[in-house]
Design a protein around this motif. Structure first.
Motif, PDB file in Angstrom:
ATOM      1  N   ALA A 183      -1.387  -6.669   7.540  1.00  0.00           N
ATOM      2  CA  ALA A 183      -2.082  -5.688   8.378  1.00  0.00           C
ATOM      3  C   ALA A 183      -1.630  -4.268   8.047  1.00  0.00           C
ATOM      4  O   ALA A 183      -2.448  -3.338   8.022  1.00  0.00           O
ATOM      5  CB  ALA A 183      -1.854  -5.999   9.859  1.00  0.00           C
ATOM      6  N   LEU A 184      -0.345  -4.081   7.767  1.00  0.00           N
ATOM      7  CA  LEU A 184       0.150  -2.749   7.434  1.00  0.00           C
ATOM      8  C   LEU A 184      -0.251  -2.326   6.025  1.00  0.00           C
ATOM      9  O   LEU A 184      -0.456  -1.138   5.772  1.00  0.00           O
ATOM     10  CB  LEU A 184       1.668  -2.684   7.611  1.00  0.00           C
ATOM     11  N   TRP A 185      -0.368  -3.270   5.096  1.00  0.00           N
ATOM     12  CA  TRP A 185      -0.861  -2.916   3.763  1.00  0.00           C
ATOM     13  C   TRP A 185      -2.317  -2.479   3.846  1.00  0.00           C
ATOM     14  O   TRP A 185      -2.782  -1.692   3.036  1.00  0.00           O
ATOM     15  CB  TRP A 185      -0.701  -4.080   2.789  1.00  0.00           C
ATOM     16  N   GLN A 186      -3.012  -2.986   4.830  1.00  0.00           N
ATOM     17  CA  GLN A 186      -4.410  -2.617   5.033  1.00  0.00           C
ATOM     18  C   GLN A 186      -4.526  -1.242   5.685  1.00  0.00           C
ATOM     19  O   GLN A 186      -5.429  -0.473   5.365  1.00  0.00           O
ATOM     20  CB  GLN A 186      -5.083  -3.680   5.899  1.00  0.00           C
ATOM     21  N   GLN A 187      -3.607  -0.943   6.615  1.00  0.00           N
ATOM     22  CA  GLN A 187      -3.638   0.343   7.315  1.00  0.00           C
ATOM     23  C   GLN A 187      -2.239   0.726   7.768  1.00  0.00           C
ATOM     24  O   GLN A 187      -1.639   0.034   8.588  1.00  0.00           O
ATOM     25  CB  GLN A 187      -4.563   0.267   8.524  1.00  0.00           C
ATOM     26  N   LEU A 219       4.731   1.960   6.834  1.00  0.00           N
ATOM     27  CA  LEU A 219       5.405   1.265   5.740  1.00  0.00           C
ATOM     28  C   LEU A 219       6.399   2.202   5.075  1.00  0.00           C
ATOM     29  O   LEU A 219       6.126   3.388   4.899  1.00  0.00           O
ATOM     30  CB  LEU A 219       4.392   0.824   4.677  1.00  0.00           C
ATOM     31  N   THR A 220       7.531   1.664   4.698  1.00  0.00           N
ATOM     32  CA  THR A 220       8.470   2.408   3.874  1.00  0.00           C
ATOM     33  C   THR A 220       8.056   2.220   2.417  1.00  0.00           C
ATOM     34  O   THR A 220       7.171   1.401   2.114  1.00  0.00           O
ATOM     35  CB  THR A 220       9.899   1.875   4.062  1.00  0.00           C
ATOM     36  N   ALA A 221       8.684   2.947   1.528  1.00  0.00           N
ATOM     37  CA  ALA A 221       8.401   2.772   0.097  1.00  0.00           C
ATOM     38  C   ALA A 221       8.685   1.329  -0.307  1.00  0.00           C
ATOM     39  O   ALA A 221       7.923   0.718  -1.076  1.00  0.00           O
ATOM     40  CB  ALA A 221       9.230   3.741  -0.737  1.00  0.00           C
ATOM     41  N   ARG A 222       9.760   0.769   0.225  1.00  0.00           N
ATOM     42  CA  ARG A 222      10.112  -0.626  -0.084  1.00  0.00           C
ATOM     43  C   ARG A 222       9.042  -1.588   0.439  1.00  0.00           C
ATOM     44  O   ARG A 222       8.664  -2.553  -0.237  1.00  0.00           O
ATOM     45  CB  ARG A 222      11.474  -0.949   0.525  1.00  0.00           C
TER      46      ARG A 222
END
Length: 145
Positions: free
Chosen positions: A46-50, A98-101
């Protein structure tokens, strides 16, 4: 299938429960190298999406209550995959970023869907049809509750 409407093998609830348990078990060894559990993987999807997004928005996307999300988010933050902060728009709300990691983990996760499809030995069109049918079930049950 038997003619008995109460036969176990005739129950949609039984088929869904066993299928869900078995499919989630397929994910376990694939997610382990990423340091994720299946519920954490869903949060990351979900976070990769938004990203950023609010905890409320995430809860709606995943059909989960904030009390269920909170421990997942704390673990993902401790792992360095996301940051939680008070919203600049409304201090009562928490924003997730999201963090860079966490963003970089997406590249590793790209291998998971094809590996699950391969493990299920189902052609992609059949999996897409199944997903569509399950979304229909989700919609019908959400509308009736």
């Amino acid at each position: 299938m038997s003619d008995d409407p109460l036969a176990l093998e005739n129950q949609v609830c039984f088929a869904l429960a066993v299928a869900a348990r078995n499919v989630i078990a397929l994910y376990r060894p694939l997610l382990e190298p990423l340091g994720l559990t299946h519920p954490q993987y869903l949060v990351m999807l979900a976070l990769w999406q938004q990203s950023p997004r609010s905890v409320t928005s995430l809860g709606h996307a995943l059909s989960l209550e904030p009390a269920t999300l909170s421990p997942l988010l704390k673990r993902l933050e401790a792992a360095g995959y996301l940051a939680r902060s008070r919203s600049a728009r409304d201090e009562r709300m928490l924003d997730l970023t999201l963090t860079a990691r966490g963003a970089a983990l997406r590249t590793e996760a790209l291998t998971i869907p094809p590996r699950v499809a391969e493990a299920l030995s189902m052609p992609v069109p059949e999996l897409e049809h199944l997903r569509s049918a399950l979304h229909g079930v989700i919609g019908a049950t959400a509308a009736s509750s």
